[in-house]
Design a protein around this motif. Sequence first.
Motif, PDB file in Angstrom:
ATOM      1  N   SER A  97       0.800  -1.224   0.000  1.00  0.00           N
ATOM      2  CA  SER A  97       0.000   0.000   0.000  1.00  0.00           C
ATOM      3  C   SER A  97       0.835   1.277   0.000  1.00  0.00           C
ATOM      4  O   SER A  97       0.278   2.368  -0.066  1.00  0.00           O
ATOM      5  N   ASP A  98       2.141   1.162   0.017  1.00  0.00           N
ATOM      6  CA  ASP A  98       2.980   2.354  -0.122  1.00  0.00           C
ATOM      7  C   ASP A  98       3.752   2.335  -1.447  1.00  0.00           C
ATOM      8  O   ASP A  98       4.700   3.084  -1.635  1.00  0.00           O
ATOM      9  N   ASP A  99       3.327   1.492  -2.380  1.00  0.00           N
ATOM     10  CA  ASP A  99       3.898   1.427  -3.724  1.00  0.00           C
ATOM     11  C   ASP A  99       2.821   1.815  -4.730  1.00  0.00           C
ATOM     12  O   ASP A  99       1.644   1.926  -4.388  1.00  0.00           O
ATOM     13  N   TYR A 100       3.207   1.977  -5.991  1.00  0.00           N
ATOM     14  CA  TYR A 100       2.213   2.268  -7.010  1.00  0.00           C
ATOM     15  C   TYR A 100       2.657   1.710  -8.357  1.00  0.00           C
ATOM     16  O   TYR A 100       3.830   1.448  -8.581  1.00  0.00           O
ATOM     17  N   PHE A 101       1.663   1.529  -9.238  1.00  0.00           N
ATOM     18  CA  PHE A 101       1.901   1.002 -10.578  1.00  0.00           C
ATOM     19  C   PHE A 101       1.952   2.153 -11.585  1.00  0.00           C
ATOM     20  O   PHE A 101       1.180   3.100 -11.477  1.00  0.00           O
ATOM     21  N   LYS A 102       2.832   2.030 -12.571  1.00  0.00           N
ATOM     22  CA  LYS A 102       2.793   2.946 -13.699  1.00  0.00           C
ATOM     23  C   LYS A 102       1.541   2.653 -14.523  1.00  0.00           C
ATOM     24  O   LYS A 102       1.002   1.537 -14.490  1.00  0.00           O
ATOM     25  N   LYS A 103       1.088   3.622 -15.280  1.00  0.00           N
ATOM     26  CA  LYS A 103      -0.210   3.587 -15.974  1.00  0.00           C
ATOM     27  C   LYS A 103      -0.462   2.306 -16.781  1.00  0.00           C
ATOM     28  O   LYS A 103      -1.533   1.753 -16.714  1.00  0.00           O
ATOM     29  N   ASN A 104       0.473   1.831 -17.554  1.00  0.00           N
ATOM     30  CA  ASN A 104       0.239   0.695 -18.460  1.00  0.00           C
ATOM     31  C   ASN A 104       0.809  -0.618 -17.952  1.00  0.00           C
ATOM     32  O   ASN A 104       0.900  -1.583 -18.703  1.00  0.00           O
ATOM     33  N   LYS A 105       1.190  -0.677 -16.707  1.00  0.00           N
ATOM     34  CA  LYS A 105       1.872  -1.866 -16.183  1.00  0.00           C
ATOM     35  C   LYS A 105       1.051  -3.146 -16.371  1.00  0.00           C
ATOM     36  O   LYS A 105       1.541  -4.136 -16.884  1.00  0.00           O
ATOM     37  N   VAL A 106      -0.188  -3.134 -15.949  1.00  0.00           N
ATOM     38  CA  VAL A 106      -1.018  -4.343 -16.005  1.00  0.00           C
ATOM     39  C   VAL A 106      -1.175  -4.812 -17.443  1.00  0.00           C
ATOM     40  O   VAL A 106      -1.016  -6.005 -17.742  1.00  0.00           O
ATOM     41  N   ASN A 107      -1.466  -3.906 -18.350  1.00  0.00           N
ATOM     42  CA  ASN A 107      -1.631  -4.279 -19.761  1.00  0.00           C
ATOM     43  C   ASN A 107      -0.325  -4.842 -20.326  1.00  0.00           C
ATOM     44  O   ASN A 107      -0.331  -5.849 -21.034  1.00  0.00           O
ATOM     45  N   ASN A 108       0.793  -4.213 -20.010  1.00  0.00           N
ATOM     46  CA  ASN A 108       2.091  -4.692 -20.513  1.00  0.00           C
ATOM     47  C   ASN A 108       2.419  -6.092 -19.995  1.00  0.00           C
ATOM     48  O   ASN A 108       2.926  -6.934 -20.743  1.00  0.00           O
ATOM     49  N   ILE A 109       2.117  -6.348 -18.743  1.00  0.00           N
ATOM     50  CA  ILE A 109       2.375  -7.679 -18.179  1.00  0.00           C
ATOM     51  C   ILE A 109       1.432  -8.705 -18.808  1.00  0.00           C
ATOM     52  O   ILE A 109       1.843  -9.829 -19.128  1.00  0.00           O
ATOM     53  N   PHE A 110       0.175  -8.331 -19.009  1.00  0.00           N
ATOM     54  CA  PHE A 110      -0.782  -9.243 -19.640  1.00  0.00           C
ATOM     55  C   PHE A 110      -0.301  -9.618 -21.040  1.00  0.00           C
ATOM     56  O   PHE A 110      -0.318 -10.797 -21.419  1.00  0.00           O
ATOM     57  N   ILE A 111       0.153  -8.644 -21.806  1.00  0.00           N
ATOM     58  CA  ILE A 111       0.672  -8.902 -23.159  1.00  0.00           C
ATOM     59  C   ILE A 111       1.898  -9.812 -23.090  1.00  0.00           C
ATOM     60  O   ILE A 111       2.042 -10.740 -23.892  1.00  0.00           O
ATOM     61  N   PHE A 112       2.787  -9.567 -22.136  1.00  0.00           N
ATOM     62  CA  PHE A 112       3.967 -10.413 -21.976  1.00  0.00           C
ATOM     63  C   PHE A 112       3.566 -11.878 -21.794  1.00  0.00           C
ATOM     64  O   PHE A 112       4.119 -12.772 -22.433  1.00  0.00           O
ATOM     65  N   PHE A 113       2.595 -12.129 -20.911  1.00  0.00           N
ATOM     66  CA  PHE A 113       2.177 -13.507 -20.661  1.00  0.00           C
ATOM     67  C   PHE A 113       1.492 -14.133 -21.869  1.00  0.00           C
ATOM     68  O   PHE A 113       1.643 -15.326 -22.116  1.00  0.00           O
ATOM     69  N   LYS A 114       0.766 -13.345 -22.633  1.00  0.00           N
ATOM     70  CA  LYS A 114       0.137 -13.886 -23.851  1.00  0.00           C
ATOM     71  C   LYS A 114       1.206 -14.305 -24.868  1.00  0.00           C
ATOM     72  O   LYS A 114       1.047 -15.305 -25.560  1.00  0.00           O
ATOM     73  N   LYS A 115       2.271 -13.531 -24.945  1.00  0.00           N
ATOM     74  CA  LYS A 115       3.351 -13.822 -25.905  1.00  0.00           C
ATOM     75  C   LYS A 115       4.286 -14.912 -25.394  1.00  0.00           C
ATOM     76  O   LYS A 115       4.992 -15.541 -26.177  1.00  0.00           O
ATOM     77  N   ASN A 116       4.322 -15.118 -24.083  1.00  0.00           N
ATOM     78  CA  ASN A 116       5.243 -16.080 -23.463  1.00  0.00           C
ATOM     79  C   ASN A 116       4.446 -17.075 -22.626  1.00  0.00           C
ATOM     80  O   ASN A 116       4.527 -17.068 -21.401  1.00  0.00           O
ATOM     81  N   GLU A 117       3.696 -17.918 -23.292  1.00  0.00           N
ATOM     82  CA  GLU A 117       2.773 -18.823 -22.613  1.00  0.00           C
ATOM     83  C   GLU A 117       3.450 -19.810 -21.665  1.00  0.00           C
ATOM     84  O   GLU A 117       2.802 -20.338 -20.767  1.00  0.00           O
ATOM     85  N   ASN A 118       4.728 -20.063 -21.840  1.00  0.00           N
ATOM     86  CA  ASN A 118       5.432 -20.977 -20.945  1.00  0.00           C
ATOM     87  C   ASN A 118       5.909 -20.291 -19.666  1.00  0.00           C
ATOM     88  O   ASN A 118       6.393 -20.958 -18.751  1.00  0.00           O
ATOM     89  N   SER A 119       5.780 -18.976 -19.607  1.00  0.00           N
ATOM     90  CA  SER A 119       6.164 -18.234 -18.401  1.00  0.00           C
ATOM     91  C   SER A 119       5.018 -18.279 -17.404  1.00  0.00           C
ATOM     92  O   SER A 119       3.849 -18.212 -17.770  1.00  0.00           O
ATOM     93  N   ASN A 120       5.355 -18.383 -16.132  1.00  0.00           N
ATOM     94  CA  ASN A 120       4.304 -18.365 -15.110  1.00  0.00           C
ATOM     95  C   ASN A 120       4.637 -17.431 -13.957  1.00  0.00           C
ATOM     96  O   ASN A 120       3.926 -17.380 -12.968  1.00  0.00           O
ATOM     97  N   PHE A 121       5.739 -16.677 -14.090  1.00  0.00           N
ATOM     98  CA  PHE A 121       6.134 -15.737 -13.045  1.00  0.00           C
ATOM     99  C   PHE A 121       6.974 -14.627 -13.665  1.00  0.00           C
ATOM    100  O   PHE A 121       7.817 -14.889 -14.525  1.00  0.00           O
ATOM    101  N   ILE A 122       6.735 -13.416 -13.240  1.00  0.00           N
ATOM    102  CA  ILE A 122       7.571 -12.297 -13.663  1.00  0.00           C
ATOM    103  C   ILE A 122       7.718 -11.363 -12.472  1.00  0.00           C
ATOM    104  O   ILE A 122       6.801 -11.205 -11.673  1.00  0.00           O
ATOM    105  N   GLN A 123       8.891 -10.800 -12.345  1.00  0.00           N
ATOM    106  CA  GLN A 123       9.156  -9.849 -11.269  1.00  0.00           C
ATOM    107  C   GLN A 123       9.856  -8.652 -11.881  1.00  0.00           C
ATOM    108  O   GLN A 123      10.784  -8.807 -12.669  1.00  0.00           O
ATOM    109  N   ASP A 124       9.402  -7.477 -11.527  1.00  0.00           N
ATOM    110  CA  ASP A 124      10.093  -6.295 -12.016  1.00  0.00           C
ATOM    111  C   ASP A 124      10.891  -5.663 -10.883  1.00  0.00           C
ATOM    112  O   ASP A 124      10.766  -6.025  -9.734  1.00  0.00           O
TER     113      ASP A 124
END
Length: 131
Positions: A97-124
Amino acid sequence: MKKGFISILMTSYNKSEFLMKSINSCLDQNYKKKEILIFDDCSSDSSRQILKNIKQKNTFVTYNKKKKYKSGPLNQLYATNNLFNKSIGEIIFLIDSDDYFKKNKVNNIFIFFKKNENSNFIQDIPKYGNI
């Protein structure tokens, strides 16, 4: 689990100073198929009052009545597990609750997972200030 749906899980304890910025960063995401689940762990500051005013669709708040453990990290794990069990998203995001997301973060991560179906974890890596 809902296909194409994401869940943002936020744990909070006495972070009223940052709470609305964090919540708004989740609400303002351009990805629309989302839910935001927030767990307040017995905050003694104004966090509870702030959370009671949250009325957005697909935003749910859980209030812990009594701390489960004497350890802060164990309480945070308990809160995260509680939220995870309630979530319906295909992709899970964790945020404090003391962090925040950049505007397009969720969409960018969703696209990453669609393109990389064998991935199941990402950390920035968080950015601090102008670094």
